[in-house]
Design a protein around this motif. Structure first.
Motif, PDB file in Angstrom:
ATOM      1  N   PHE A 108       0.811  -1.216   0.000  1.00 47.51           N
ATOM      2  CA  PHE A 108       0.000   0.000   0.000  1.00 47.51           C
ATOM      3  C   PHE A 108       0.849   1.273   0.000  1.00 47.51           C
ATOM      4  CE2 PHE A 108      -3.667   2.525   1.699  1.00 47.51           C
ATOM      5  CZ  PHE A 108      -4.465   2.276   0.604  1.00 47.51           C
ATOM      6  N   THR A 246      -4.331  -0.635  -4.159  1.00 51.01           N
ATOM      7  CA  THR A 246      -5.599  -0.243  -3.553  1.00 51.01           C
ATOM      8  C   THR A 246      -6.712  -1.195  -3.973  1.00 51.01           C
ATOM      9  OG1 THR A 246      -4.828   2.006  -3.858  1.00 51.01           O
ATOM     10  CG2 THR A 246      -7.113   1.720  -3.176  1.00 51.01           C
ATOM     11  N   LEU A 249      -6.410  -4.657  -2.481  1.00 48.11           N
ATOM     12  CA  LEU A 249      -6.895  -4.757  -1.096  1.00 48.11           C
ATOM     13  C   LEU A 249      -8.420  -4.795  -1.061  1.00 48.11           C
ATOM     14  CD1 LEU A 249      -4.381  -2.480   0.815  1.00 48.11           C
ATOM     15  CD2 LEU A 249      -4.471  -4.959   0.687  1.00 48.11           C
ATOM     16  N   MET A 250      -9.069  -4.072  -1.985  1.00 50.61           N
ATOM     17  CA  MET A 250     -10.532  -4.127  -2.044  1.00 50.61           C
ATOM     18  C   MET A 250     -10.993  -5.541  -2.395  1.00 50.61           C
ATOM     19  SD  MET A 250     -11.836  -0.715  -3.891  1.00 50.61           S
ATOM     20  CE  MET A 250     -11.623   0.888  -3.169  1.00 50.61           C
ATOM     21  N   PHE A 251     -10.344  -6.133  -3.421  1.00 49.43           N
ATOM     22  CA  PHE A 251     -10.693  -7.502  -3.802  1.00 49.43           C
ATOM     23  C   PHE A 251     -10.427  -8.469  -2.655  1.00 49.43           C
ATOM     24  CE2 PHE A 251     -10.236  -6.316  -8.434  1.00 49.43           C
ATOM     25  CZ  PHE A 251     -11.547  -6.611  -8.743  1.00 49.43           C
ATOM     26  N   ALA A 253     -10.533  -7.885   0.498  1.00 49.36           N
ATOM     27  CA  ALA A 253     -11.599  -7.771   1.494  1.00 49.36           C
ATOM     28  C   ALA A 253     -12.827  -8.528   1.025  1.00 49.36           C
ATOM     29  CB  ALA A 253     -11.924  -6.299   1.734  1.00 49.36           C
ATOM     30  N   GLY A 254     -13.128  -8.440  -0.278  1.00 46.77           N
ATOM     31  CA  GLY A 254     -14.273  -9.152  -0.830  1.00 46.77           C
ATOM     32  C   GLY A 254     -14.076 -10.660  -0.791  1.00 46.77           C
ATOM     33  N   ASP A 257     -14.698 -12.918   2.316  1.00 45.70           N
ATOM     34  CA  ASP A 257     -16.059 -13.343   2.661  1.00 45.70           C
ATOM     35  C   ASP A 257     -16.472 -14.625   1.945  1.00 45.70           C
ATOM     36  OD1 ASP A 257     -16.120 -11.051   4.111  1.00 45.70           O
ATOM     37  OD2 ASP A 257     -17.126  -9.871   2.552  1.00 45.70           O
ATOM     38  N   VAL A 288     -17.683  -6.181  -5.765  1.00 43.21           N
ATOM     39  CA  VAL A 288     -16.427  -5.440  -5.639  1.00 43.21           C
ATOM     40  C   VAL A 288     -15.914  -5.068  -7.017  1.00 43.21           C
ATOM     41  CG1 VAL A 288     -14.142  -5.431  -4.600  1.00 43.21           C
ATOM     42  CG2 VAL A 288     -15.932  -6.816  -3.604  1.00 43.21           C
ATOM     43  N   LEU A 291     -17.563  -1.985  -8.209  1.00 41.92           N
ATOM     44  CA  LEU A 291     -17.035  -0.796  -7.528  1.00 41.92           C
ATOM     45  C   LEU A 291     -15.668  -0.421  -8.081  1.00 41.92           C
ATOM     46  CD1 LEU A 291     -17.613   1.107  -5.050  1.00 41.92           C
ATOM     47  CD2 LEU A 291     -15.999  -0.336  -3.846  1.00 41.92           C
TER      48      LEU A 291
ATOM     49  N   GLN B 470      -1.688   2.726  10.342  1.00 43.52           N
ATOM     50  CA  GLN B 470      -2.004   1.878   9.206  1.00 43.52           C
ATOM     51  C   GLN B 470      -3.471   1.474   9.114  1.00 43.52           C
ATOM     52  OE1 GLN B 470      -0.840  -2.203   8.447  1.00 43.52           O
ATOM     53  NE2 GLN B 470       1.181  -1.397   8.935  1.00 43.52           N
ATOM     54  N   PHE B 473      -5.916   3.781   7.323  1.00 43.73           N
ATOM     55  CA  PHE B 473      -5.777   3.828   5.868  1.00 43.73           C
ATOM     56  C   PHE B 473      -6.384   2.563   5.253  1.00 43.73           C
ATOM     57  CE2 PHE B 473      -2.555   6.743   7.245  1.00 43.73           C
ATOM     58  CZ  PHE B 473      -2.462   7.670   6.245  1.00 43.73           C
ATOM     59  N   LEU B 474      -6.019   1.395   5.821  1.00 49.59           N
ATOM     60  CA  LEU B 474      -6.433   0.140   5.212  1.00 49.59           C
ATOM     61  C   LEU B 474      -7.913  -0.122   5.426  1.00 49.59           C
ATOM     62  CD1 LEU B 474      -3.305  -1.986   6.066  1.00 49.59           C
ATOM     63  CD2 LEU B 474      -3.960  -1.044   3.865  1.00 49.59           C
ATOM     64  N   VAL B 477     -10.051   1.404   2.817  1.00 51.15           N
ATOM     65  CA  VAL B 477     -10.075   0.637   1.580  1.00 51.15           C
ATOM     66  C   VAL B 477     -11.001  -0.564   1.709  1.00 51.15           C
ATOM     67  CG1 VAL B 477      -8.707  -0.734   0.011  1.00 51.15           C
ATOM     68  CG2 VAL B 477      -7.768   1.341   0.971  1.00 51.15           C
ATOM     69  N   SER B 478     -10.871  -1.308   2.813  1.00 47.00           N
ATOM     70  CA  SER B 478     -11.682  -2.507   2.985  1.00 47.00           C
ATOM     71  C   SER B 478     -13.154  -2.143   3.071  1.00 47.00           C
ATOM     72  CB  SER B 478     -11.283  -3.244   4.261  1.00 47.00           C
ATOM     73  OG  SER B 478      -9.890  -3.339   4.321  1.00 47.00           O
ATOM     74  N   GLY B 480     -14.570   0.289   1.521  1.00 44.49           N
ATOM     75  CA  GLY B 480     -15.021   0.488   0.149  1.00 44.49           C
ATOM     76  C   GLY B 480     -15.281  -0.849  -0.529  1.00 44.49           C
ATOM     77  N   GLY B 481     -14.431  -1.853  -0.213  1.00 48.45           N
ATOM     78  CA  GLY B 481     -14.558  -3.137  -0.870  1.00 48.45           C
ATOM     79  C   GLY B 481     -15.713  -3.960  -0.334  1.00 48.45           C
ATOM     80  N   GLY B 482     -16.051  -3.739   0.925  1.00 48.86           N
ATOM     81  CA  GLY B 482     -17.055  -4.590   1.536  1.00 48.86           C
ATOM     82  C   GLY B 482     -18.476  -4.219   1.159  1.00 48.86           C
ATOM     83  N   LYS B 483     -18.652  -2.945   0.784  1.00 53.06           N
ATOM     84  CA  LYS B 483     -20.039  -2.525   0.553  1.00 53.06           C
ATOM     85  C   LYS B 483     -20.471  -2.807  -0.879  1.00 53.06           C
ATOM     86  CE  LYS B 483     -19.083   2.216  -0.693  1.00 53.06           C
ATOM     87  NZ  LYS B 483     -18.921   3.550  -0.312  1.00 53.06           N
TER      88      LYS B 483
END
Lengths: 369, 484
Positions: A108, A246, A249-251, A253-254, A257, A288, A291, B470, B473-474, B477-478, B480-483
């Protein structure tokens, strides 16, 4: 619901500073930009109404056409590559291992520093005798060694898997334990061939690829709408580099689950890693993905900073984007500002972004059914 | 022979004993974990690599040297002690060195002289060299050359040696020459003591008290940026230059220091403004029922989607006119800006104060606090202001903390608005656009040391903040990814 009068008054008092700013710097600004786009305003004289002339003139302006071409190619290429890379990296890293926190932070790091810092560093690496050309040169010189290494790797992996299978063990082609052994053997083998002089690096002159001060395009001689100017390609590389972490990290997080049992069931049924990727990973991160695609499209279509920071390091036509076009017409240096023209460009950019996002939304939705 | 299909069912196909099969699988798991670490390490190198490489290169004399080398004289301990010693000899300052009255700087330089070439003493000159290419070079300054006198050069050591040049060996000797540079009479202290040593044909530079900054004429000429640098003056030369070399012509203030100050002031006030406005607006949207609430919330979402390019045209004019200009009278005159608010931090704070994203975050946070918690802590009949100020706001500390960090990063890194609003003079700029001035001044002549040093310094606060906080910041991001 009943609205208490007192509540309403209190609410508007709380909202007062925000609403004032919203009115002046958003509402008024938007309305004024739309109005200017229909006039010939130039900052100094009274604006005259010119109707749709600015919008028609846009499509006759070579700089605007370059900007449109650059923005569209930039958005399509960068969005495709960075979404794909982010998803692949996320599925590789979707493991419960110790120390993942450290690595996440490391990935990151480029995303938290400012665009100016990253762009300056890349500008330095894109110099004629910079790091990019140096690494390309090293890679080309070492190509025989790398090819040897890969060939040995494939041969030993295939041999080992075949051997395990004759022993009736369920080894897959990418069996990790065998792969580690193959890596070590291939590394050692390449080293041996190198010291005995069978295979050696090539002697090549330094690479002098010009990334910045050039009007050349990739592919060379392609039609206008399909050719990517090389300085723009340099910005693409930088943009992918800074945005992939970035999105990854979004993926990630997805993906966290998605129940592990899905993958276990699939591998029991004999699904390969690639099949699992396409049939489990991709469908389960669809929200995701939507988004990420949206954010990426908006970000790339409105790319501005890098062009401004590259400045005179590269020809304007070879990197100008729609966002920079607007700035350039508003502050054209020694010429008279063309505010009306700039405003038309800005409104076009806003509508264009909106349209692209809506179309994309429709495509993603319809695929989901 | 086993068929490919059958391989999927280890239990009935393998002829290994169950325990051996168990070991076989464990081995696979370990290998897999190892490979994953290797892959992650590779990614980490790719993503931090450019930053690290730029940081390391920023201490080089020439970061564009080709091929790029990681053997850097500035990282060798022999040079550190020499630099400190020379700094003391030059100006009694082991950290930053210099050349001051009373200085006696001893220096040694060793050449390889091949057999058959006559050993002649090299030519030692303290040149009138201007530093860099920027405003620093233009500013009137004192030159060490005007006050330095170089002693006679004597041979202090001779040693026969053989060197290998490709396949052949060349016999010769290593000859060490010694001389001293003295500050004659009284005068100003100068920051640098440049030095050029040129030997005759057939002689090649080998080493010296301090490693040469540059070699020219096939190693005959050794050039030193500063022969009395002090430890920091040597190792962090580019960093010292960042602060010292670029100054305002009038007051001789260090521009880089001014930019850092501006960036901190801008970030500080932007944080305060954001926290106040966003928490108030967020509270009203989350907790109060009133006519127009839905419309305002829609506007909050919409305001985040319109490109800055649409807004900046009018906003630039609003700042130029000091909000509203009537018959030449500008409203901003009321708070001390009779000529409009362009090129001022106040103007910059005005245009960046609208932060719909922050309002959205605070609204979401307030909605996550159960209403009962708020009511339990409530004294009956208290005003909305007291509810907000003494009950809800103290509960919102984590959200306010996160918002502070995000806003600091946004303000510190902000490029677009400062680029539009702060164009002149240089002393008005914030760090990112100040760095752009560096690039314009130094990039053209290929002097990247100073640019990289400035970039590394300006990235530092955010990187430190990132390492410490940290999570914030992270999580962003998460989230944003979770919703959906």
């Amino acid at each position: 619901m009943r609205h208490h009068r007192q509540d309403t008054i209190a609410a508007y008092l709380f909202l007062l500073p925000f609403l004032l700013l919203l009115t002046i710097f958003f509402g008024y600004a938007t309305v004024r930009a739309i109005y200017f786009s229909f006039t010939d305003y130039d900052l100094f004289t009274t604006p005259n109404w010119v109707g749709l002339r600015n919008y028609i003139d846009l499509f006759a302006d070579p700089l605007f056409l370059s900007a449109l071409r650059n923005s569209v190619l930039f958005a399509i290429i960068v969005t495709t590559i960075q979404t794909f890379l982010a998803l692949v990296m996320a599925s590789v890293l979707n493991q419960k291992v110790r120390g993942i926190g450290f690595f996440r932070a490391a990935f990151f790091m480029p995303s938290v520093t400012s665009s100016v810092v990253i762009t300056l560093i890349f500008l330095w690496m894109f110099q004629r005798r910079g790091l990019f050309n140096y690494l390309t040169h090293q890679f080309q010189s070492a190509a025989p060694l790398i090819a040897t290494f890969v060939a040995l790797l494939v041969v030993f992996q295939v041999a080992q898997v075949a051997w395990e299978r004759t022993r009736r063990l369920p080894a897959t082609w990418f069996d990790p334990a065998l792969f580690v052994v193959s890596l070590l053997i291939a590394g050692g083998g390449t080293w041996l061939l190198h010291v005995t002089g069978v295979v050696s690096a090539r002697e090549l002159p330094p690479v002098d690829f010009i990334w910045l001060q050039t009007r050349a395009t990739i592919p060379a001689g392609a039609p206008f709408w399909l050719s990517v100017p090389i300085p723009l390609a340099a910005i693409m590389i930088q943009n992918i580099f800074t945005t992939v972490p970035t999105f990854m990290l979004m993926f990630l997080a997805g993906l966290q689950d998605v129940p592990k049992s899905h993958y276990e069931a699939a591998s029991l049924d004999g699904a390969s890693a690639a099949q699992q990727f396409f049939h489990i990973t991709i469908p389960s991160v669809r929200p995701v993905t939507f988004l990420v695609l949206t954010l990426s499209m908006i970000g790339t279509l409105q790319m501005f900073d890098q062009v401004a920071i590259f400045g005179d390091a590269a020809p304007l036509r070879s990197m100008v984007t729609l966002a920079y076009f607007v700035y350039n017409r508003m502050f054209p240096g020694a010429q008279t500002p063309e505010v009306g023209f700039a405003a038309a460009g800005a409104i076009f950019l806003a509508l264009f972004t909106l349209t692209v996002v809506l179309i994309q939304r429709r495509i993603v939705r319809s695929e989901a059914i | 022979m086993a068929t490919a299909r059958g391989l999927s069912f280890p239990d009935d196909t393998t002829h290994l004993e169950p325990r051996a099969f168990e070991r076989w699988q464990a081995r696979r798991r370990w290998a897999r974990a190892g490979l994953i670490y290797v892959v992650m390490l590779a990614f980490a190198i790719i993503f931090i690599g450019p930053l690290l490489f730029a940081t390391v290169s920023s201490i080089k004399t020439d970061p564009l040297e080709y091929p790029p080398s990681l053997v850097i004289p500035q990282l060798q301990s022999a040079n550190w002690s020499a630099a400190a010693r020379l700094g003391v000899a030059g100006a009694g300052d082991r950290w930053f060195g210099g050349f001051a009255p009373g200085a006696v700087v001893p220096f040694e330089i060793t050449y390889f002289v091949r057999d058959g070439v006559e050993v002649t003493t090299p030519d030692v000159v303290v040149p009138r060299r201007r530093p860099g290419a920027g405003p620093g070079a233009v500013l009137a300054m004192d030159f060490a050359a005007d006050y330095a006198s170089v002693s006679e050069t004597v041979i202090s050591r001779r040693q026969p040696t053989v060197v290998e040049v490709g396949e052949t060996t060349v016999a010769g000797e290593l000859v060490t020459f010694a001389f001293t540079i003295t500050y004659e009479g009284d005068g100003p202290r100068t920051d640098r003591l440049p030095l050029d040593v040129t030997a005759d044909l057939g002689m090649t530079y080998v080493e010296s008290t301090l490693t040469a900054s540059r070699l020219e004429r096939r190693g005959r000429t050794a050039s030193f940026e500063n022969a009395a640098p002090g430890l920091f003056g040597y190792v962090l030369r580019n960093y010292v230059r960042v602060f010292n070399e670029v100054r305002t012509p009038a007051t001789r203030q260090s521009l880089f220091a001014v930019w850092i100050g501006n960036s901190f002031v801008f970030a500080f006030f932007r944080i305060i403004i954001t926290l106040v406005i966003a928490s108030m607006a967020g509270y009203a949207l989350a907790r109060l029922r009133f006519r127009g609430r839905e419309l305002i919330f829609m506007l909050v979402l919409f305001a985040q989607m319109v490109p800055l390019q649409v807004l900046f045209i009018s906003n630039y004019l609003v700042l130029r006119d000091g909000i509203i200009s009537i018959d030449g009278f500008k409203l901003s005159a009321l708070w001390g800006y009779p000529d409009g608010m362009l090129n001022s931090l106040t103007g910059l704070l005005f245009v960046t104060a609208l932060n719909a994203g922050a309002v959205f975050i605070m609204k979401q946070f307030f909605e996550s606090i159960p209403r009962e918690v708020e009511e339990a802590a409530m004294i009956d009949g208290a005003s909305h202001w007291r509810r907000y100020w003494s009950v809800v706001l103290p509960m919102a500390r984590p959200a306010l903390g996160a918002l502070t960090i995000i806003t600091f990063q946004a303000a510190w890194n902000d490029f677009f608005w400062p680029f539009i609003v702060l164009t002149s003079p240089e002393t008005m700029k914030t760090l990112p656009i100040g760095l752009l001035s560096f690039r314009n001044i130094y990039g053209g002549v290929g002097d990247w040391g100073l640019i990289l040093a400035g970039a590394v310094l300006s990235a530092l606060p955010v990187i430190i903040l990132f390492i410490v906080f940290q999570r914030y910041f992270l999580e962003g991001v998460s989230f944003g990814g979770g919703k959906e």
